[in-house]
Design a protein around this motif. Sequence first.
Motif, PDB file in Angstrom:
ATOM      1  N   ASP A  24      -5.700 -64.384 -67.154  1.00 59.54           N
ATOM      2  CA  ASP A  24      -4.854 -63.482 -67.948  1.00 59.54           C
ATOM      3  C   ASP A  24      -5.630 -62.250 -68.382  1.00 59.54           C
ATOM      4  N   TYR A  25      -6.863 -62.455 -68.827  1.00 59.49           N
ATOM      5  CA  TYR A  25      -7.675 -61.326 -69.290  1.00 59.49           C
ATOM      6  C   TYR A  25      -8.005 -60.377 -68.138  1.00 59.49           C
ATOM      7  N   ARG A  26      -8.393 -60.942 -67.009  1.00 61.50           N
ATOM      8  CA  ARG A  26      -8.720 -60.093 -65.859  1.00 61.50           C
ATOM      9  C   ARG A  26      -7.483 -59.383 -65.323  1.00 61.50           C
ATOM     10  N   ASN A  27      -6.338 -60.036 -65.433  1.00 59.15           N
ATOM     11  CA  ASN A  27      -5.088 -59.385 -65.062  1.00 59.15           C
ATOM     12  C   ASN A  27      -4.837 -58.158 -65.937  1.00 59.15           C
ATOM     13  N   ALA A  28      -5.121 -58.297 -67.242  1.00 59.66           N
ATOM     14  CA  ALA A  28      -4.853 -57.214 -68.187  1.00 59.66           C
ATOM     15  C   ALA A  28      -5.773 -56.008 -67.980  1.00 59.66           C
ATOM     16  N   ILE A  29      -7.023 -56.249 -67.549  1.00 60.97           N
ATOM     17  CA  ILE A  29      -7.971 -55.141 -67.433  1.00 60.97           C
ATOM     18  C   ILE A  29      -7.934 -54.488 -66.046  1.00 60.97           C
ATOM     19  N   LYS A  30      -7.240 -55.079 -65.103  1.00 61.36           N
ATOM     20  CA  LYS A  30      -7.138 -54.502 -63.761  1.00 61.36           C
ATOM     21  C   LYS A  30      -5.737 -53.913 -63.612  1.00 61.36           C
ATOM     22  N   SER A  31      -5.664 -52.601 -63.632  1.00 61.06           N
ATOM     23  CA  SER A  31      -4.374 -51.918 -63.743  1.00 61.06           C
ATOM     24  C   SER A  31      -3.453 -52.174 -62.552  1.00 61.06           C
ATOM     25  N   LYS A  32      -4.003 -52.400 -61.389  1.00 63.58           N
ATOM     26  CA  LYS A  32      -3.175 -52.578 -60.203  1.00 63.58           C
ATOM     27  C   LYS A  32      -2.696 -54.020 -60.020  1.00 63.58           C
ATOM     28  N   VAL A  33      -3.320 -54.941 -60.744  1.00 59.86           N
ATOM     29  CA  VAL A  33      -2.930 -56.351 -60.653  1.00 59.86           C
ATOM     30  C   VAL A  33      -1.820 -56.615 -61.670  1.00 59.86           C
ATOM     31  N   THR A  34      -0.666 -57.019 -61.198  1.00 59.91           N
ATOM     32  CA  THR A  34       0.477 -57.242 -62.092  1.00 59.91           C
ATOM     33  C   THR A  34       0.735 -58.733 -62.342  1.00 59.91           C
ATOM     34  N   THR A  35       0.196 -59.591 -61.485  1.00 59.20           N
ATOM     35  CA  THR A  35       0.366 -61.037 -61.659  1.00 59.20           C
ATOM     36  C   THR A  35      -0.930 -61.736 -61.296  1.00 59.20           C
ATOM     37  N   TRP A  36      -1.357 -62.633 -62.182  1.00 56.22           N
ATOM     38  CA  TRP A  36      -2.491 -63.510 -61.861  1.00 56.22           C
ATOM     39  C   TRP A  36      -2.313 -64.763 -62.712  1.00 56.22           C
ATOM     40  N   ASP A  37      -1.497 -65.672 -62.208  1.00 57.55           N
ATOM     41  CA  ASP A  37      -1.054 -66.839 -62.977  1.00 57.55           C
ATOM     42  C   ASP A  37      -1.676 -68.123 -62.443  1.00 57.55           C
ATOM     43  N   VAL A  38      -1.947 -69.043 -63.372  1.00 61.91           N
ATOM     44  CA  VAL A  38      -2.530 -70.335 -63.034  1.00 61.91           C
ATOM     45  C   VAL A  38      -1.630 -71.450 -63.556  1.00 61.91           C
ATOM     46  N   SER A  39      -1.423 -72.471 -62.739  1.00 60.87           N
ATOM     47  CA  SER A  39      -0.675 -73.656 -63.152  1.00 60.87           C
ATOM     48  C   SER A  39      -1.489 -74.890 -62.784  1.00 60.87           C
ATOM     49  N   GLN A  40      -1.802 -75.712 -63.799  1.00 62.75           N
ATOM     50  CA  GLN A  40      -2.621 -76.912 -63.597  1.00 62.75           C
ATOM     51  C   GLN A  40      -1.716 -78.137 -63.701  1.00 62.75           C
ATOM     52  N   LYS A  41      -1.518 -78.828 -62.580  1.00 62.25           N
ATOM     53  CA  LYS A  41      -0.499 -79.867 -62.477  1.00 62.25           C
ATOM     54  C   LYS A  41      -1.112 -81.274 -62.450  1.00 62.25           C
ATOM     55  N   TRP A  42      -0.268 -82.237 -62.844  1.00 64.63           N
ATOM     56  CA  TRP A  42      -0.645 -83.637 -62.772  1.00 64.63           C
ATOM     57  C   TRP A  42      -0.589 -84.118 -61.326  1.00 64.63           C
ATOM     58  N   GLY A  43      -1.462 -85.063 -61.008  1.00 70.14           N
ATOM     59  CA  GLY A  43      -1.460 -85.693 -59.706  1.00 70.14           C
ATOM     60  C   GLY A  43      -1.433 -87.210 -59.853  1.00 70.14           C
ATOM     61  N   PHE A  44      -1.475 -87.893 -58.735  1.00 68.67           N
ATOM     62  CA  PHE A  44      -1.357 -89.357 -58.720  1.00 68.67           C
ATOM     63  C   PHE A  44      -2.720 -90.009 -58.947  1.00 68.67           C
ATOM     64  N   ALA A  45      -2.725 -91.141 -59.676  1.00 70.64           N
ATOM     65  CA  ALA A  45      -3.945 -91.898 -59.908  1.00 70.64           C
ATOM     66  C   ALA A  45      -3.632 -93.387 -59.854  1.00 70.64           C
ATOM     67  N   PHE A  46      -4.614 -94.169 -59.443  1.00 75.01           N
ATOM     68  CA  PHE A  46      -4.454 -95.626 -59.471  1.00 75.01           C
ATOM     69  C   PHE A  46      -5.818 -96.264 -59.699  1.00 75.01           C
ATOM     70  N   HIS A  47      -5.810 -97.519 -60.116  1.00 75.05           N
ATOM     71  CA  HIS A  47      -7.058 -98.255 -60.276  1.00 75.05           C
ATOM     72  C   HIS A  47      -6.797 -99.748 -60.201  1.00 75.05           C
ATOM     73  N   ILE A  48      -7.822-100.495 -59.840  1.00 76.83           N
ATOM     74  CA  ILE A  48      -7.811-101.953 -59.895  1.00 76.83           C
ATOM     75  C   ILE A  48      -9.064-102.391 -60.644  1.00 76.83           C
ATOM     76  N   GLY A  49      -9.008-103.572 -61.244  1.00 75.00           N
ATOM     77  CA  GLY A  49     -10.178-103.985 -61.993  1.00 75.00           C
ATOM     78  C   GLY A  49     -10.069-105.379 -62.557  1.00 75.00           C
ATOM     79  N   ALA A  50     -10.978-105.674 -63.461  1.00 73.26           N
ATOM     80  CA  ALA A  50     -11.026-106.972 -64.129  1.00 73.26           C
ATOM     81  C   ALA A  50     -11.182-106.740 -65.625  1.00 73.26           C
ATOM     82  N   TYR A  51     -10.743-107.714 -66.401  1.00 75.68           N
ATOM     83  CA  TYR A  51     -10.831-107.551 -67.851  1.00 75.68           C
ATOM     84  C   TYR A  51     -11.282-108.836 -68.517  1.00 75.68           C
TER      85      TYR A  51
END
Length: 280
Positions: free
Chosen positions: A43-70
């Motif tokens: 966002d900051y670099r987008n604001a200081i670079k006049s020709k850049v109008t979009t620079w967006d990031v989206s951090q998404k969830w992914g799949f996870a699994f595990h097996i174990g003992a307790y």
Amino acid sequence: NQSIVILMLMFAFRLSAQQLEIGAKLGLGASRLHSKNLPESFDYRNAIKSKVTTWDVSQKWGFAFHIGAYLQYNFNEKFSALGEINAGAARTNIFIDYFEDDLDNGGDGDKTTITSEAHIRFTTVSIPLMIYYSMGEKKPRIGAGLEFLFTGMPQIDSYETKTKDTYNNFNLDDRDVETRTVSTGLDGFRSNHSNFIIGLGTTLKIVEKNFYFDLQYHLPLSRSTMYTSDGNYHDIAYKNNETFSIWGKSDAETDAPQFPLNDYKISFITLSLRYTLYQK
């Protein structure tokens, strides 16, 4: 005296109510490797670079699994201590969109779009230590504790498409589309982490065996840098996913030093089933 005898009887009763359980575990869920500073840096670099109008990031969830003992130790009908060792795998996804408008006042120049996907996958070994409190028979259990998490080196699969539109007097004159794919290991990511776990669960008993169902959120307590020192990755990646190289990280922190890329964390949401194999 009489009070000592009473205390000894109470202690003996408590011991008789204690129970040790050992069993197996299977868990599914979602994982998210995320940074607060990463989108703020863009966002900051987008604001200081006049020709850049979009620079967006989206951090998404992914799949996870595990097996174990307790191993579970029941102090009484209300309180129990739980220790586990689990092995698993997880993935997470980061999407970055970039748009630059480099047209002059006469409508000549280029418009550049870069769409990027970073799919990150890693193996895990975790050791959760928790205390559970039962709210009563046929009522849920609530729990909390710490988790010691160890990860293998994350692998990043980078997919990027760059579209460059060339204009003449505001009319589209040419379009060039290029796709780049590259994979490597993120060797600049720490291997040991810690999480705080909060959980909610219920118990089902079948033929004197306990089945435990647990829903947990793993709140990250530690953070890390995340980059690769693979020069081939840096040469192939565009300016979006280039951020995940040591050189791209350095460039980002030079432009936006107030947002250092050293705060990557791993969050999990898990739904697990535990089955008692042995109890005493």
